[in-house]
Design an enzyme around this catalytic site. Structure first.
Site, mmCIF file in Angstrom:
data_model
loop_
_atom_site.group_PDB
_atom_site.id
_atom_site.type_symbol
_atom_site.label_atom_id
_atom_site.label_comp_id
_atom_site.label_asym_id
_atom_site.label_seq_id
_atom_site.Cartn_x
_atom_site.Cartn_y
_atom_site.Cartn_z
ATOM 1 N N LYS A 1 57.232 15.965 21.342
ATOM 2 C CA LYS A 1 56.072 16.868 21.248
ATOM 3 C C LYS A 1 54.867 16.290 21.998
ATOM 4 C CE LYS A 1 53.085 19.838 19.915
ATOM 5 N NZ LYS A 1 53.065 21.192 20.403
ATOM 6 N N ASP B 1 49.533 28.656 0.975
ATOM 7 C CA ASP B 1 48.250 28.134 1.464
ATOM 8 C C ASP B 1 47.335 27.917 0.271
ATOM 9 O OD1 ASP B 1 46.949 28.294 4.599
ATOM 10 O OD2 ASP B 1 45.581 27.937 2.911
ATOM 11 N N ASN C 1 53.082 17.793 25.587
ATOM 12 C CA ASN C 1 51.663 18.132 25.758
ATOM 13 C C ASN C 1 50.978 17.205 26.763
ATOM 14 O OD1 ASN C 1 51.946 20.243 24.066
ATOM 15 N ND2 ASN C 1 50.486 19.555 22.524
ATOM 16 N N LEU D 1 54.471 26.287 20.672
ATOM 17 C CA LEU D 1 53.829 27.604 20.739
ATOM 18 C C LEU D 1 52.507 27.499 21.459
ATOM 19 C CD1 LEU D 1 54.285 28.556 16.970
ATOM 20 C CD2 LEU D 1 55.840 29.034 18.881
ATOM 21 N N CYS E 1 45.038 21.771 20.659
ATOM 22 C CA CYS E 1 46.198 20.888 20.843
ATOM 23 C C CYS E 1 45.965 19.771 21.849
ATOM 24 C CB CYS E 1 47.415 21.714 21.253
ATOM 25 S SG CYS E 1 47.761 23.035 20.107
#
Ligand code: UGA
Length: 469
Positions: free
Chosen positions: A210, A30, A214, A159, A276
């Site tokens: 993905k 990071d 969603n 997740l 998200c």
């Protein structure tokens, strides 16, 4: 295997900690030195159930470490996973700046090395991103070609915050999109211990799966909220009962009574938020529009979600006989229970809507870490007239009504009868259907969402404290 995780947000950190738990050797990278120092000292920088323990275990076993030095991290690894954020740009598209910067650094770090290395994108990106922009950036900066000593994969995450560790360890699927067979095999090896279907496909299909996942979940939520909105204008109907009736369809609940996962999302509420759904739906729609594809369903899902706070405020308005000057407590600012994340918080959006309608708004959240961020979020949104408190008794004192905006179990355990004694009008709008099933309490009005507010409610509240269940 040896894996560098680039980006230690909740996806990167959970992925790294879980892979270390499975015995892989993980370096978390990071650019933020404070975050790296926190991880290295065993401090978990985010609120996620089970994560602090996994991080400590990984550090103790020598299977996990953190660094800001991307080049040296990658040097010891076979796979680099790009887990950086893809925030919304102003036009609704995903801002790929951080992702491409990470891809460039990975490419540069790979230059001059001879061993095979796979770059896998975990960040949520629209179809074509990995195969074009990410591929070009890495190939250009590394001087290598995909299919030669470079593998390229897209491995979306599924997740959910608050249950992310379980979602990873007991995954219902692993999706591996790959541009080359060797890259695909490396990812298959990484997930070798997983006892779930593994779908291998193209990079673009993996990216689209993905968004499709969603969009489907968000569609179920908006569908339930649309029904709730209709029920709120149709006296004698109750959205929750209607949903229970829908859940009993054998496609949603098996004959043995086991509900399928979709029923989790087919429930009315105050709308979806978080890091998200709102962002991903916008980015998906922007992508579809950009290629001239139809978007009516996505438009409706987004529009239904956008209007939900106004619908809830309208319901409260009808229930109280007006909001102008009313003192309203908004209970729950985290976008859902189990997290301190305030991104696209439905509670804050609702608070803003109530404020715009002339209410005096006080907000509460039982998680100190969520509340600690709230004043910054309110300041960014010019909502400094909203007050914050960690004391439920303070936000309820003299209030004309309260709305439960986050389904924190904490609110279920409150002694509402006693709490209501301190309120000017003991009216709780249960925005998350959290209090259903509590025995009726004299002197307390609990109004679930998805039920029309009685036209004569104010006089009932004032005179006999009628209880609605
Ligand atoms: C979501 C998906 O559930 C994950 O599968 C996905 O991997 C993740 O996004 C992601 O793309 O990274 P998350 O945002 O953590 O995970 O949380 P959810 O539990 O799905 O909730 C999202 C929002 O929908 C919350 O505001 C929640 O309160 C709301 N919601 C959820 C409802 O309003 N009604 C429901 O019935 C369920």
């Amino acid at each position: 295997m040896r894996v560098a995780i680039i980006g230690t947000g909740y996806v990167g950190l959970v992925t790294g900690a879980c892979l270390a738990h499975l015995g892989h050797t993980i370096v978390c990278v990071d650019s933020n030195p404070a975050r790296v120092a926190a991880i290295e000292s065993g401090e978990c920088p985010i609120h996620e159930d089970g994560l602090p323990q996994l991080l400590k275990d990984g550090l103790r076993r020598g299977l996990l470490r953190a660094t800001s030095d991307l080049e040296s991290a990658i040097d010891s690894c076979e796979i680099s996973m790009l887990c950086v954020g893809t925030p919304s740009a102003d036009d609704g598209s995903a801002d790929l700046g951080p992702l491409l910067a990470a891809a460039r650094q990975v490419g540069e770090a790979l230059r001059g090395r001879k061993d095979f290395h796979v770059v896998a994108v975990k960040s949520t990106v629209v179809p074509g991103t990995t195969d074009t922009l990410v591929r070009e950036t890495i190939e250009h900066n590394s001087g290598r070609r995909v299919g030669d000593t470079l593998g390229l994969a897209m491995n979306p995450e599924f997740l959910s915050q608050g249950s992310a560790i379980r979602d990873f360890m007991e995954a219902d699927r692993v999706i591996i999109g790959a541009a080359d067979l060797r890259g695909q095999r490396a990812l298959e090896d990484l997930y070798d211990a997983f006892d779930c279907p593994i779908l291998t496909t193209s990079l673009r299909n993996a990216e689209m799966i993905k968004y499709g996942a969603n969009a489907l979940q968000a569609t179920l939520i908006s569908f339930a909220n649309q029904i709730a909105g209709i029920c709120e204008h149709a006296p004698g109907t109750d959205e929750a009962v209607i949903m229970t009736g829908l859940h009993l369809d054998r496609n949603l609940t098996a004959r043995d009574g086991a509900p399928c996962g979709a029923t989790k999302f087919l429930r009315g509420g105050i709308g979806f938020g978080g890091s998200c759904f709102p962002k991903d739906l916008e980015a998906f729609r922007h992508f579809a529009r950009g290629i001239g594809a139809p978007t009516e369903m996505l438009d409706a899902v987004i529009a239904t979600n956008r209007r939900r706070p106004a619908d809830i405020a309208g319901l409260l308005d009808r229930l109280l006989g007006g909001l102008n000057g009313a003192r309203i407590a908004v209970l729950g600012l985290a976008f859902k229970p189990g997290t301190d994340d305030l991104r696209c918080s439905p509670g804050i959006t609702l608070a803003a809507e109530l404020l715009a309608r002339g209410a005096e708004v006080r907000c509460h959240d039982p998680l100190p870490a969520a509340l600690a961020q709230a004043s910054d979020v309110l300041a960014q949104r010019n909502l400094t007239d909203i007050t914050l408190s960690d004391r439920l008794d303070q936000v309820l004192a003299d209030a004309d009504g309260a709305v439960i905006a986050t389904a924190w179990p904490y609110y279920r355990d409150v002694d509402w009868r006693r709490a209501a004694l301190t309120m000017a009008a003991p009216v709780i709008l249960d925005g998350r259907d959290l209090l259903r099933g509590l025995p009726p309490q004299a002197g307390l009005v609990i109004q679930p969402i998805g039920i029309a507010a009685p036209a004569n409610r104010p006089s009932h509240i004032a005179t006999n404290g009628e209880t609605i269940r």
